[in-house]
Write a protein that holds these residues in place. Sequence first.
Motif, PDB file in Angstrom:
ATOM      1  N   ARG A 164       0.492  16.308   8.706  1.00 57.32           N
ATOM      2  CA  ARG A 164       0.952  15.063   8.076  1.00 57.32           C
ATOM      3  C   ARG A 164       0.533  13.798   8.816  1.00 57.32           C
ATOM      4  O   ARG A 164       0.232  12.789   8.173  1.00 57.32           O
ATOM      5  N   PRO A 165       0.495  13.800  10.170  1.00 58.48           N
ATOM      6  CA  PRO A 165       0.008  12.588  10.850  1.00 58.48           C
ATOM      7  C   PRO A 165      -1.408  12.211  10.440  1.00 58.48           C
ATOM      8  O   PRO A 165      -1.731  11.026  10.308  1.00 58.48           O
ATOM      9  N   PHE A 166      -2.264  13.226  10.224  1.00 49.96           N
ATOM     10  CA  PHE A 166      -3.633  12.944   9.785  1.00 49.96           C
ATOM     11  C   PHE A 166      -3.626  12.400   8.356  1.00 49.96           C
ATOM     12  O   PHE A 166      -4.409  11.513   8.017  1.00 49.96           O
ATOM     13  N   MET A 167      -2.733  12.950   7.530  1.00 52.40           N
ATOM     14  CA  MET A 167      -2.605  12.471   6.159  1.00 52.40           C
ATOM     15  C   MET A 167      -2.156  11.009   6.132  1.00 52.40           C
ATOM     16  O   MET A 167      -2.687  10.187   5.388  1.00 52.40           O
ATOM     17  N   MET A 168      -1.189  10.667   6.975  1.00 51.90           N
ATOM     18  CA  MET A 168      -0.669   9.303   6.997  1.00 51.90           C
ATOM     19  C   MET A 168      -1.673   8.320   7.592  1.00 51.90           C
ATOM     20  O   MET A 168      -1.582   7.106   7.359  1.00 51.90           O
ATOM     21  N   ALA A 169      -2.629   8.828   8.380  1.00 49.39           N
ATOM     22  CA  ALA A 169      -3.672   7.961   8.931  1.00 49.39           C
ATOM     23  C   ALA A 169      -4.670   7.541   7.858  1.00 49.39           C
ATOM     24  O   ALA A 169      -5.414   6.570   8.042  1.00 49.39           O
ATOM     25  N   ASN A 170      -4.692   8.252   6.749  1.00 45.58           N
ATOM     26  CA  ASN A 170      -5.543   7.897   5.624  1.00 45.58           C
ATOM     27  C   ASN A 170      -5.037   6.580   5.033  1.00 45.58           C
ATOM     28  O   ASN A 170      -3.870   6.470   4.653  1.00 45.58           O
ATOM     29  N   PRO A 171      -5.869   5.541   4.942  1.00 46.33           N
ATOM     30  CA  PRO A 171      -5.405   4.236   4.455  1.00 46.33           C
ATOM     31  C   PRO A 171      -4.915   4.248   3.008  1.00 46.33           C
ATOM     32  O   PRO A 171      -4.208   3.326   2.591  1.00 46.33           O
ATOM     33  N   LEU A 172      -5.269   5.281   2.243  1.00 46.04           N
ATOM     34  CA  LEU A 172      -4.827   5.350   0.854  1.00 46.04           C
ATOM     35  C   LEU A 172      -3.437   5.961   0.704  1.00 46.04           C
ATOM     36  O   LEU A 172      -2.735   5.690  -0.272  1.00 46.04           O
ATOM     37  N   THR A 173      -3.036   6.783   1.663  1.00 43.25           N
ATOM     38  CA  THR A 173      -1.786   7.530   1.533  1.00 43.25           C
ATOM     39  C   THR A 173      -0.584   6.622   1.335  1.00 43.25           C
ATOM     40  O   THR A 173       0.207   6.811   0.400  1.00 43.25           O
ATOM     41  N   PHE A 174      -0.403   5.656   2.211  1.00 41.39           N
ATOM     42  CA  PHE A 174       0.775   4.787   2.144  1.00 41.39           C
ATOM     43  C   PHE A 174       0.815   4.010   0.837  1.00 41.39           C
ATOM     44  O   PHE A 174       1.863   3.887   0.198  1.00 41.39           O
ATOM     45  N   ILE A 175      -0.333   3.478   0.400  1.00 42.39           N
ATOM     46  CA  ILE A 175      -0.369   2.682  -0.825  1.00 42.39           C
ATOM     47  C   ILE A 175      -0.087   3.552  -2.050  1.00 42.39           C
ATOM     48  O   ILE A 175       0.635   3.136  -2.963  1.00 42.39           O
ATOM     49  N   ILE A 176      -0.623   4.750  -2.076  1.00 42.16           N
ATOM     50  CA  ILE A 176      -0.364   5.659  -3.195  1.00 42.16           C
ATOM     51  C   ILE A 176       1.121   6.007  -3.256  1.00 42.16           C
ATOM     52  O   ILE A 176       1.741   5.973  -4.333  1.00 42.16           O
ATOM     53  N   GLU A 177       1.699   6.322  -2.109  1.00 46.18           N
ATOM     54  CA  GLU A 177       3.119   6.674  -2.065  1.00 46.18           C
ATOM     55  C   GLU A 177       3.998   5.495  -2.488  1.00 46.18           C
ATOM     56  O   GLU A 177       4.960   5.668  -3.240  1.00 46.18           O
ATOM     57  N   GLN A 178       3.667   4.308  -2.027  1.00 50.26           N
ATOM     58  CA  GLN A 178       4.459   3.131  -2.389  1.00 50.26           C
ATOM     59  C   GLN A 178       4.270   2.760  -3.862  1.00 50.26           C
ATOM     60  O   GLN A 178       5.200   2.282  -4.520  1.00 50.26           O
ATOM     61  N   SER A 179       3.091   2.990  -4.395  1.00 49.52           N
ATOM     62  CA  SER A 179       2.850   2.741  -5.817  1.00 49.52           C
ATOM     63  C   SER A 179       3.721   3.647  -6.678  1.00 49.52           C
ATOM     64  O   SER A 179       4.286   3.218  -7.691  1.00 49.52           O
ATOM     65  N   ARG A 180       3.846   4.887  -6.264  1.00 46.62           N
ATOM     66  CA  ARG A 180       4.712   5.820  -7.000  1.00 46.62           C
ATOM     67  C   ARG A 180       6.186   5.434  -6.862  1.00 46.62           C
ATOM     68  O   ARG A 180       6.972   5.622  -7.803  1.00 46.62           O
TER      69      ARG A 180
END
Length: 284
Positions: free
Chosen positions: A225-241
């Motif tokens: 998960r830390p590697f997933m959260m380092a992806n710049p798209l992850t946070f924005i996708i999660e917040q969009s949902r």
Amino acid sequence: MKGVVAVVNPHAKRSIALRGLISSVWRNKQLIWQMTKREVVGRYKGSAMGLAWSFFNPVVMLAVYTYVFSEIFKTRWVGVGAEDSKTQFAVILFVGMIVQGLFAEVFNKSAGLIVSNVNYVKKVVFPLEILSIIALGASLFHAFISFIVLVVAFFAFNGFVHWTAILMPVVIFPLMILILGFSWFLASLGVFARDIGQFTAIVTTILTFLSPVFYPVSAVPEGFRPFMMANPLTFIIEQSREVLIWGHLPDWSGLALYVLAATAFAWAGFAWFQKTRKGFADVL
């Protein structure tokens, strides 16, 4: 064209200050607007349906997602009731595709921005830094149309739309800043290393599957998960949902930190672009 200066030395030293960037955007706002419209309309030039394709394409894709993932793969999203999951999975997935598509379109196009506009480098003096803004503007138009399709579909499936959906521009704004940083870096590198265009296509494909587009972050093993959260798209996708699907307020502190980091990265990209642009004419 408005915003084009008559005589400037292409090898002259360029300002890397953010104030200079803001001044350039303001000074060339009409040029940006006109060229963005041309970019959007030009994509469908010669087609019978014209701009209607910008609406038709996301409608078809949403229909395909709904059928394939709900009827063929029988996919369920963790945390969604079984009775709603068939339609909910499609709109949840579509949110991720909108964000990923916005990033990927500009990211893939950026490496060729200067190379495909050689006349602006050699024959006329043109504010080259706005090419990235124009590319982002055109991509935002298509993302907006997809957003409208998503909202309509969500209302059709559920009979309501969360009021928090109006916060979507706030959630996307930090990503827009980050995209510009990437675009300026890649636009410059694409002049000196033509293979960058092939590299960006690979990167966006990898990011698609390493982003929570087709699956929730909770489905990823905790060690990764830390590697997933380092992806710049992850946070924005999660917040969009959060604002579109679940009706929750966004993580304001997380967005604030993202804005600060994205601004620093965008400034670095702009500074790199300004420092290297004096060599564009020589290479091209």
